[in-house]
Write a protein that holds these residues in place. Sequence first.
Motif, PDB file in Angstrom:
ATOM      1  N   GLU A   1       4.154  -9.106  -8.653  1.00  0.00           N
ATOM      2  CA  GLU A   1       5.307 -10.183  -8.438  1.00  0.00           C
ATOM      3  C   GLU A   1       5.624 -10.690  -8.012  1.00  0.00           C
ATOM      4  O   GLU A   1       5.739 -10.133  -7.089  1.00  0.00           O
ATOM      5  CB  GLU A   1       5.752  -9.381 -10.020  1.00  0.00           C
ATOM      6  N   GLN A   2       6.409 -11.739  -8.125  1.00  0.00           N
ATOM      7  CA  GLN A   2       7.370 -12.482  -6.823  1.00  0.00           C
ATOM      8  C   GLN A   2       8.184 -13.586  -7.621  1.00  0.00           C
ATOM      9  O   GLN A   2       8.182 -13.956  -9.061  1.00  0.00           O
ATOM     10  CB  GLN A   2       6.781 -13.035  -5.877  1.00  0.00           C
ATOM     11  N   GLU A   3       8.832 -13.446  -7.151  1.00  0.00           N
ATOM     12  CA  GLU A   3      10.456 -14.504  -7.284  1.00  0.00           C
ATOM     13  C   GLU A   3      10.786 -15.137  -6.477  1.00  0.00           C
ATOM     14  O   GLU A   3      10.928 -14.589  -5.409  1.00  0.00           O
ATOM     15  CB  GLU A   3      11.413 -13.565  -8.239  1.00  0.00           C
ATOM     16  N   THR A   4      11.316 -16.527  -5.992  1.00  0.00           N
ATOM     17  CA  THR A   4      11.679 -17.346  -5.447  1.00  0.00           C
ATOM     18  C   THR A   4      13.140 -17.963  -5.735  1.00  0.00           C
ATOM     19  O   THR A   4      13.243 -18.028  -6.722  1.00  0.00           O
ATOM     20  CB  THR A   4      11.083 -18.119  -5.163  1.00  0.00           C
TER      21      THR A   4
ATOM     22  N   PHE B   1      18.180 -20.735  -1.319  1.00  0.00           N
ATOM     23  CA  PHE B   1      19.554 -20.648  -0.093  1.00  0.00           C
ATOM     24  C   PHE B   1      20.499 -20.794  -0.937  1.00  0.00           C
ATOM     25  O   PHE B   1      20.679 -22.123  -1.730  1.00  0.00           O
ATOM     26  CB  PHE B   1      19.707 -21.055   0.957  1.00  0.00           C
ATOM     27  N   GLY B   2      21.859 -20.126  -1.294  1.00  0.00           N
ATOM     28  CA  GLY B   2      22.603 -20.291  -1.964  1.00  0.00           C
ATOM     29  C   GLY B   2      22.431 -20.163  -2.985  1.00  0.00           C
ATOM     30  O   GLY B   2      23.954 -19.920  -4.145  1.00  0.00           O
ATOM     31  N   GLU B   3      21.474 -19.243  -3.966  1.00  0.00           N
ATOM     32  CA  GLU B   3      21.813 -19.124  -4.770  1.00  0.00           C
ATOM     33  C   GLU B   3      21.699 -17.156  -4.714  1.00  0.00           C
ATOM     34  O   GLU B   3      21.844 -16.787  -3.459  1.00  0.00           O
ATOM     35  CB  GLU B   3      20.334 -18.435  -5.844  1.00  0.00           C
ATOM     36  N   ASP B   4      22.424 -15.976  -5.701  1.00  0.00           N
ATOM     37  CA  ASP B   4      22.730 -14.743  -5.384  1.00  0.00           C
ATOM     38  C   ASP B   4      21.071 -14.129  -5.312  1.00  0.00           C
ATOM     39  O   ASP B   4      20.914 -14.593  -6.180  1.00  0.00           O
ATOM     40  CB  ASP B   4      23.136 -14.576  -6.632  1.00  0.00           C
ATOM     41  N   LEU B   5      20.677 -13.544  -4.141  1.00  0.00           N
ATOM     42  CA  LEU B   5      19.646 -13.021  -4.492  1.00  0.00           C
ATOM     43  C   LEU B   5      19.850 -11.170  -5.151  1.00  0.00           C
ATOM     44  O   LEU B   5      20.514 -10.455  -4.261  1.00  0.00           O
ATOM     45  CB  LEU B   5      19.204 -12.310  -3.011  1.00  0.00           C
TER      46      LEU B   5
ATOM     47  N   THR C   1      11.798 -14.637  -0.909  1.00  0.00           N
ATOM     48  CA  THR C   1      10.936 -14.567  -2.189  1.00  0.00           C
ATOM     49  C   THR C   1      10.878 -12.623  -1.747  1.00  0.00           C
ATOM     50  O   THR C   1      10.636 -12.092  -1.182  1.00  0.00           O
ATOM     51  CB  THR C   1       9.688 -14.548  -1.215  1.00  0.00           C
ATOM     52  N   ILE C   2      11.307 -12.223  -3.963  1.00  0.00           N
ATOM     53  CA  ILE C   2      11.737 -11.120  -4.265  1.00  0.00           C
ATOM     54  C   ILE C   2       9.648 -10.780  -4.378  1.00  0.00           C
ATOM     55  O   ILE C   2       9.576 -10.813  -5.304  1.00  0.00           O
ATOM     56  CB  ILE C   2      12.447 -10.781  -4.861  1.00  0.00           C
ATOM     57  N   HIS C   3       9.033  -9.238  -3.352  1.00  0.00           N
ATOM     58  CA  HIS C   3       7.820  -9.821  -4.007  1.00  0.00           C
ATOM     59  C   HIS C   3       8.488  -7.244  -4.316  1.00  0.00           C
ATOM     60  O   HIS C   3       9.111  -6.961  -4.018  1.00  0.00           O
ATOM     61  CB  HIS C   3       6.922  -9.504  -2.964  1.00  0.00           C
TER      62      HIS C   3
ATOM     63  N   GLU D   1       0.692  -1.138  -0.163  1.00  0.00           N
ATOM     64  CA  GLU D   1       0.224   0.308  -0.010  1.00  0.00           C
ATOM     65  C   GLU D   1       0.942   1.384   0.369  1.00  0.00           C
ATOM     66  O   GLU D   1       0.574   1.671  -0.373  1.00  0.00           O
ATOM     67  CB  GLU D   1      -1.021   0.060   1.669  1.00  0.00           C
ATOM     68  N   CYS D   2       1.913   1.266   0.744  1.00  0.00           N
ATOM     69  CA  CYS D   2       2.720   1.988   0.828  1.00  0.00           C
ATOM     70  C   CYS D   2       3.151   2.175  -0.961  1.00  0.00           C
ATOM     71  O   CYS D   2       3.798   3.294  -0.728  1.00  0.00           O
ATOM     72  CB  CYS D   2       3.582   2.256   1.841  1.00  0.00           C
ATOM     73  N   ALA D   3       3.706   1.633  -1.576  1.00  0.00           N
ATOM     74  CA  ALA D   3       4.556   1.432  -2.673  1.00  0.00           C
ATOM     75  C   ALA D   3       6.072   1.146  -2.764  1.00  0.00           C
ATOM     76  O   ALA D   3       6.790   1.772  -3.435  1.00  0.00           O
ATOM     77  CB  ALA D   3       3.816   2.943  -3.502  1.00  0.00           C
ATOM     78  N   ILE D   4       6.369   0.691  -1.707  1.00  0.00           N
ATOM     79  CA  ILE D   4       7.679   0.436  -1.529  1.00  0.00           C
ATOM     80  C   ILE D   4       8.133  -1.087  -2.598  1.00  0.00           C
ATOM     81  O   ILE D   4       7.661  -1.768  -2.541  1.00  0.00           O
ATOM     82  CB  ILE D   4       7.773  -0.679  -0.318  1.00  0.00           C
ATOM     83  N   PRO D   5       8.885  -0.507  -4.045  1.00  0.00           N
ATOM     84  CA  PRO D   5       9.101  -0.772  -4.506  1.00  0.00           C
ATOM     85  C   PRO D   5       9.941  -2.748  -4.407  1.00  0.00           C
ATOM     86  O   PRO D   5       9.428  -3.760  -4.825  1.00  0.00           O
ATOM     87  CB  PRO D   5      10.210  -0.655  -5.304  1.00  0.00           C
ATOM     88  N   LEU D   6      10.522  -3.084  -3.234  1.00  0.00           N
ATOM     89  CA  LEU D   6      10.695  -4.142  -3.061  1.00  0.00           C
ATOM     90  C   LEU D   6      10.507  -4.927  -2.011  1.00  0.00           C
ATOM     91  O   LEU D   6      10.875  -4.468  -1.270  1.00  0.00           O
ATOM     92  CB  LEU D   6      11.870  -4.684  -3.591  1.00  0.00           C
ATOM     93  N   TYR D   7      10.274  -6.006  -1.749  1.00  0.00           N
ATOM     94  CA  TYR D   7       9.525  -6.548   0.208  1.00  0.00           C
ATOM     95  C   TYR D   7      10.053  -8.250  -0.223  1.00  0.00           C
ATOM     96  O   TYR D   7       9.331  -8.684  -1.234  1.00  0.00           O
ATOM     97  CB  TYR D   7       8.445  -6.564   0.806  1.00  0.00           C
ATOM     98  N   VAL D   8      11.831  -8.581   0.379  1.00  0.00           N
ATOM     99  CA  VAL D   8      11.637  -9.322   0.497  1.00  0.00           C
ATOM    100  C   VAL D   8      11.132 -10.384   1.732  1.00  0.00           C
ATOM    101  O   VAL D   8      12.333  -9.664   2.232  1.00  0.00           O
ATOM    102  CB  VAL D   8      13.222  -9.421  -0.228  1.00  0.00           C
ATOM    103  N   ILE D   9      11.308 -11.673   1.970  1.00  0.00           N
ATOM    104  CA  ILE D   9      11.302 -12.044   2.887  1.00  0.00           C
ATOM    105  C   ILE D   9      11.895 -13.735   2.678  1.00  0.00           C
ATOM    106  O   ILE D   9      11.860 -14.170   1.784  1.00  0.00           O
ATOM    107  CB  ILE D   9       9.792 -12.932   2.796  1.00  0.00           C
ATOM    108  N   ILE D  10      13.246 -13.549   4.367  1.00  0.00           N
ATOM    109  CA  ILE D  10      13.753 -14.439   3.950  1.00  0.00           C
ATOM    110  C   ILE D  10      13.403 -14.824   5.334  1.00  0.00           C
ATOM    111  O   ILE D  10      12.909 -14.703   5.841  1.00  0.00           O
ATOM    112  CB  ILE D  10      14.772 -13.714   4.062  1.00  0.00           C
ATOM    113  N   ASP D  11      13.226 -16.328   4.451  1.00  0.00           N
ATOM    114  CA  ASP D  11      12.587 -17.381   5.369  1.00  0.00           C
ATOM    115  C   ASP D  11      13.867 -18.672   5.992  1.00  0.00           C
ATOM    116  O   ASP D  11      13.825 -19.626   4.697  1.00  0.00           O
ATOM    117  CB  ASP D  11      11.104 -17.915   4.972  1.00  0.00           C
TER     118      ASP D  11
END
Length: 188
Positions: A157-160, A163-167, A144-146, A127-137
Amino acid sequence: MTTILMDLSSAWDVLDGVNLPNGFRVEITDGKIIMTPQGEQQWKVILRAAPQIEQQLAGHGEILSDVMIDFPSSLYGYAPDLAIVAPGSERNKRGRFEWHSLEAVLEIVSLSTRDNDFEKKFRMYAECAIPLYVIIDPSENVCTIHSKPARTGVYTEQETIAFGEDLVLPLEGREIVVKTDGFPRSEG
Protein backbone atom coordinates in the motif's frame (compact mmCIF):
# COMPACT_ATOMS: atom_id res chain seq x y z
CA MET A 1 35.55 5.46 -1.57
CA THR A 2 34.58 1.87 -2.43
CA THR A 3 35.40 -1.21 -0.38
CA ILE A 4 34.01 -4.70 -0.88
CA LEU A 5 32.90 -6.34 2.38
CA MET A 6 33.47 -9.92 3.46
CA ASP A 7 30.99 -12.03 5.41
CA LEU A 8 30.61 -10.12 8.70
CA SER A 9 27.98 -10.21 11.43
CA SER A 10 27.08 -6.62 10.64
CA ALA A 11 27.95 -4.57 7.59
CA TRP A 12 29.10 -1.86 10.01
CA ASP A 13 31.87 -4.10 11.45
CA VAL A 14 34.18 -3.07 8.62
CA LEU A 15 34.14 0.51 9.94
CA ASP A 16 35.03 -0.32 13.56
CA GLY A 17 37.82 2.00 14.65
CA VAL A 18 37.65 4.18 11.52
CA ASN A 19 37.38 7.94 12.04
CA LEU A 20 34.82 9.12 9.51
CA PRO A 21 34.75 12.73 8.31
CA ASN A 22 32.05 15.01 9.70
CA GLY A 23 29.32 16.23 7.38
CA PHE A 24 29.20 13.05 5.31
CA ARG A 25 26.55 10.39 5.35
CA VAL A 26 28.01 6.88 5.34
CA GLU A 27 26.02 3.82 4.26
CA ILE A 28 26.81 0.39 2.90
CA THR A 29 24.96 -0.86 -0.17
CA ASP A 30 25.75 -4.07 -2.04
CA GLY A 31 28.91 -4.39 0.07
CA LYS A 32 30.24 -0.96 -0.95
CA ILE A 33 30.90 1.89 1.46
CA ILE A 34 29.21 5.00 0.11
CA MET A 35 29.95 8.46 1.50
CA THR A 36 27.85 11.42 0.39
CA PRO A 37 27.64 14.97 1.73
CA GLN A 38 24.35 15.84 3.37
CA GLY A 39 22.29 18.21 1.24
CA GLU A 40 20.70 21.41 2.47
CA GLN A 41 17.13 20.31 1.70
CA GLN A 42 17.70 16.99 3.47
CA TRP A 43 19.04 18.75 6.54
CA LYS A 44 16.11 21.23 6.62
CA VAL A 45 13.52 18.43 6.47
CA ILE A 46 15.27 16.55 9.30
CA LEU A 47 15.52 19.77 11.33
CA ARG A 48 11.77 20.40 10.97
CA ALA A 49 10.45 16.83 11.27
CA ALA A 50 12.58 15.35 14.07
CA PRO A 51 11.44 17.71 16.89
CA GLN A 52 7.79 17.18 15.95
CA ILE A 53 8.20 13.40 16.09
CA GLU A 54 10.23 13.47 19.30
CA GLN A 55 7.65 15.63 21.08
CA GLN A 56 4.80 13.29 20.11
CA LEU A 57 6.72 10.14 21.06
CA ALA A 58 6.95 11.54 24.60
CA GLY A 59 9.12 8.70 25.85
CA HIS A 60 7.22 5.98 23.93
CA GLY A 61 9.96 5.16 21.45
CA GLU A 62 12.91 7.09 20.07
CA ILE A 63 13.70 9.14 16.99
CA LEU A 64 17.15 8.70 15.43
CA SER A 65 18.81 10.54 12.56
CA ASP A 66 21.74 9.18 10.53
CA VAL A 67 22.43 6.49 13.15
CA MET A 68 23.77 3.05 12.17
CA ILE A 69 21.12 0.30 12.24
CA ASP A 70 22.07 -3.37 11.99
CA PHE A 71 20.25 -5.15 9.17
CA PRO A 72 20.25 -8.94 8.57
CA SER A 73 22.91 -8.74 5.87
CA SER A 74 26.62 -8.07 5.82
CA LEU A 75 26.14 -6.27 2.49
CA TYR A 76 23.79 -3.53 3.75
CA GLY A 77 24.34 -1.01 6.51
CA TYR A 78 21.87 1.83 6.49
CA ALA A 79 21.67 4.91 8.68
CA PRO A 80 18.21 6.28 7.87
CA ASP A 81 17.64 10.02 7.68
CA LEU A 82 15.01 9.49 10.39
CA ALA A 83 14.08 6.25 12.12
CA ILE A 84 11.40 5.71 14.76
CA VAL A 85 12.39 3.01 17.23
CA ALA A 86 9.58 1.08 18.94
CA PRO A 87 9.08 1.51 22.68
CA GLY A 88 10.95 -1.06 24.77
CA SER A 89 13.50 -1.85 22.04
CA GLU A 90 16.96 -2.73 23.23
CA ARG A 91 20.35 -2.23 21.65
CA ASN A 92 22.38 -5.27 20.60
CA LYS A 93 25.84 -6.17 21.91
CA ARG A 94 27.34 -3.64 19.46
CA GLY A 95 25.29 -0.87 21.03
CA ARG A 96 23.05 -0.47 17.97
CA PHE A 97 19.38 -1.04 17.26
CA GLU A 98 18.44 -3.74 14.77
CA TRP A 99 15.95 -3.62 11.90
CA HIS A 100 13.17 -5.34 13.88
CA SER A 101 13.19 -2.44 16.39
CA LEU A 102 12.07 0.08 13.75
CA GLU A 103 8.45 1.18 13.44
CA ALA A 104 9.10 3.65 10.64
CA VAL A 105 11.90 4.92 8.42
CA LEU A 106 11.81 8.30 6.71
CA GLU A 107 14.30 8.98 3.91
CA ILE A 108 14.70 12.36 2.22
CA VAL A 109 15.68 11.80 -1.39
CA SER A 110 18.19 13.81 -3.36
CA LEU A 111 19.64 13.30 -6.80
CA SER A 112 22.58 11.35 -5.34
CA THR A 113 20.41 9.01 -3.20
CA ARG A 114 17.38 8.61 -5.48
CA ASP A 115 18.17 5.10 -6.80
CA ASN A 116 18.97 3.70 -3.36
CA ASP A 117 15.90 5.24 -1.71
CA PHE A 118 13.42 4.16 -4.38
CA GLU A 119 14.87 0.71 -5.11
CA LYS A 120 17.43 -0.86 -2.77
CA LYS A 121 16.23 0.62 0.52
CA PHE A 122 12.61 0.12 -0.51
CA ARG A 123 13.30 -3.59 -1.07
CA MET A 124 15.43 -4.05 2.07
CA TYR A 125 13.00 -2.25 4.38
CA ALA A 126 10.06 -4.28 3.02
CA GLU A 127 11.96 -7.58 3.31
CA CYS A 128 12.79 -6.65 6.92
CA ALA A 129 9.07 -5.98 7.61
CA ILE A 130 9.56 -2.37 8.69
CA PRO A 131 5.91 -1.28 8.97
CA LEU A 132 6.26 2.19 7.41
CA TYR A 133 8.72 3.52 4.86
CA VAL A 134 8.24 7.19 4.04
CA ILE A 135 10.03 8.75 1.09
CA ILE A 136 10.15 12.55 1.35
CA ASP A 137 10.90 14.11 -2.03
CA PRO A 138 11.63 17.88 -1.98
CA SER A 139 12.09 17.91 -5.78
CA GLU A 140 8.46 16.78 -6.19
CA ASN A 141 7.12 18.42 -2.97
CA VAL A 142 5.56 15.14 -1.80
CA CYS A 143 5.84 12.47 0.87
CA THR A 144 4.95 8.89 -0.03
CA ILE A 145 3.98 6.56 2.80
CA HIS A 146 4.60 2.91 2.00
CA SER A 147 2.90 0.40 4.32
CA LYS A 148 2.02 -3.27 4.58
CA PRO A 149 5.46 -4.72 3.75
CA ALA A 150 5.78 -8.12 2.11
CA ARG A 151 8.80 -10.40 2.51
CA THR A 152 9.08 -10.36 -1.29
CA GLY A 153 10.57 -6.85 -1.03
CA VAL A 154 7.56 -4.67 -1.76
CA TYR A 155 5.09 -2.57 0.17
CA THR A 156 1.54 -3.38 -0.86
CA GLU A 157 0.00 0.00 0.00
CA GLN A 158 1.07 3.56 -0.61
CA GLU A 159 -0.32 7.02 -0.02
CA THR A 160 1.04 10.32 -1.35
CA ILE A 161 0.85 13.49 0.71
CA ALA A 162 1.66 16.90 -0.78
CA PHE A 163 3.90 19.27 1.15
CA GLY A 164 1.60 21.54 3.16
CA GLU A 165 -0.63 18.63 4.22
CA ASP A 166 -0.15 16.71 7.47
CA LEU A 167 1.98 13.57 7.22
CA VAL A 168 0.22 11.03 9.46
CA LEU A 169 2.30 8.07 10.62
CA PRO A 170 0.11 5.27 12.04
CA LEU A 171 2.38 3.51 14.54
CA GLU A 172 1.54 0.60 16.85
CA GLY A 173 -1.24 1.92 19.14
CA ARG A 174 -0.60 5.60 18.36
CA GLU A 175 -0.29 8.15 15.60
CA ILE A 176 2.41 10.73 14.86
CA VAL A 177 1.45 13.82 12.84
CA VAL A 178 4.20 15.76 11.07
CA LYS A 179 3.36 19.18 9.68
CA THR A 180 5.03 19.49 6.27
CA ASP A 181 4.27 23.12 5.50
CA GLY A 182 7.81 24.12 6.59
CA PHE A 183 9.58 21.57 4.37
CA PRO A 184 11.78 23.10 1.67
CA ARG A 185 10.05 23.13 -1.71
CA SER A 186 11.28 22.82 -5.23
CA GLU A 187 10.54 25.86 -7.33
CA GLY A 188 10.33 23.82 -10.55
